[in-house]
Design a protein around this motif. Structure first.
Motif, mmCIF file in Angstrom:
data_model
loop_
_atom_site.group_PDB
_atom_site.id
_atom_site.type_symbol
_atom_site.label_atom_id
_atom_site.label_comp_id
_atom_site.label_asym_id
_atom_site.label_seq_id
_atom_site.Cartn_x
_atom_site.Cartn_y
_atom_site.Cartn_z
ATOM 1 N N VAL A 163 -3.895 -5.269 -12.097
ATOM 2 C CA VAL A 163 -2.971 -4.212 -10.865
ATOM 3 C C VAL A 163 -3.894 -3.372 -10.531
ATOM 4 N N TYR A 164 -3.846 -3.406 -9.107
ATOM 5 C CA TYR A 164 -4.950 -2.805 -8.041
ATOM 6 C C TYR A 164 -4.338 -1.423 -7.745
ATOM 7 N N TYR A 165 -5.113 -0.364 -7.600
ATOM 8 C CA TYR A 165 -4.702 0.920 -7.624
ATOM 9 C C TYR A 165 -5.642 1.339 -6.346
ATOM 10 N N CYS A 166 -5.075 2.324 -5.325
ATOM 11 C CA CYS A 166 -5.668 3.071 -4.359
ATOM 12 C C CYS A 166 -5.931 4.516 -4.909
ATOM 13 N N ASN A 167 -6.923 5.111 -4.509
ATOM 14 C CA ASN A 167 -7.482 6.253 -4.605
ATOM 15 C C ASN A 167 -8.099 6.814 -3.465
ATOM 16 N N ALA A 168 -7.688 7.911 -3.103
ATOM 17 C CA ALA A 168 -8.224 8.625 -1.950
ATOM 18 C C ALA A 168 -8.479 10.129 -2.427
ATOM 19 N N ALA A 169 -9.576 10.828 -1.668
ATOM 20 C CA ALA A 169 -9.812 12.218 -1.534
ATOM 21 C C ALA A 169 -9.344 12.677 -0.185
ATOM 22 N N VAL A 170 -8.267 13.458 -0.169
ATOM 23 C CA VAL A 170 -7.685 14.181 0.713
ATOM 24 C C VAL A 170 -7.797 15.521 0.993
ATOM 25 N N VAL A 200 0.472 4.484 -1.111
ATOM 26 C CA VAL A 200 1.532 3.248 -1.645
ATOM 27 C C VAL A 200 0.589 2.152 -1.159
ATOM 28 N N GLU A 201 0.668 1.230 -2.356
ATOM 29 C CA GLU A 201 -0.296 -0.015 -2.016
ATOM 30 C C GLU A 201 0.776 -1.208 -2.008
ATOM 31 N N SER A 202 0.175 -2.322 -1.194
ATOM 32 C CA SER A 202 0.985 -3.456 -0.862
ATOM 33 C C SER A 202 0.446 -4.484 -0.816
ATOM 34 N N TRP A 253 -3.565 9.267 -6.325
ATOM 35 C CA TRP A 253 -3.589 7.657 -6.553
ATOM 36 C C TRP A 253 -2.260 7.121 -6.298
ATOM 37 N N GLY A 254 -2.323 5.946 -6.077
ATOM 38 C CA GLY A 254 -1.117 5.125 -5.838
ATOM 39 C C GLY A 254 -0.526 4.651 -7.116
ATOM 40 N N GLN A 255 0.652 4.102 -6.975
ATOM 41 C CA GLN A 255 1.268 3.366 -8.170
ATOM 42 C C GLN A 255 0.610 2.029 -8.669
ATOM 43 N N GLY A 256 0.054 1.299 -7.632
ATOM 44 C CA GLY A 256 -0.587 0.172 -8.103
ATOM 45 C C GLY A 256 0.214 -0.939 -7.480
#
Length: 121
Positions: free
Chosen positions: A92-99, A5-7, A111-114
């Motif tokens: 729109v800025y998106y978060c990405n993570a390798a989990v 979740v981006e904020s 991926w986050g929703q942006g």
């Protein structure tokens, strides 16, 4: 299972600053690389910044010297400090993570929703 979740997005004037956050939650063993992407109107998605689990960072040339990516592994959270913002940073800025979700070596990409960042006077 895993949610990003981006904020922190919003409207700022050119030259202003904004700090984005990306919080990961769910069934997480550990997070490897994380990254910020952005997509402006009518543009392709582009990589903005990356940060490894050890804290090594890399930036797109367009933001180098203005943006700083960081992370708090204890909180499973990544940040993007954006200074000296320009209208061309609008996106729109998106978060990405390798989990990693277990002790076994298996990594999934999320991926986050942006979150919208608008730089305008």
């Amino acid at each position: 299972q895993v949610q990003l979740v981006e904020s922190g997005g919003g409207l700022v004037q050119p030259g202003g600053s904004l700090r984005l956050s990306c919080a990961a939650s769910g069934s997480i063993f550990s997070i490897n690389d994380m990254a910020w992407y952005r997509q402006g109107p009518g543009k392709q998605r582009e990589l903005v910044a990356t940060i490894t689990s050890r804290g090594s960072t890399a930036y797109a040339d367009s933001v180098k010297g203005r943006f700083t990516v960081s992370r708090d592994n204890a909180k499973n959270t990544m940040y993007l400090q954006m200074n000296s913002l320009k209208p061309e940073d609008t996106a729109v800025y998106y978060c990405n993570a390798a989990v990693r979700r277990s002790s076994s070596w298996y990594v999934s990409d999320y991926w986050g929703q942006g979150t919208q960042v608008t730089v305008s006077s």
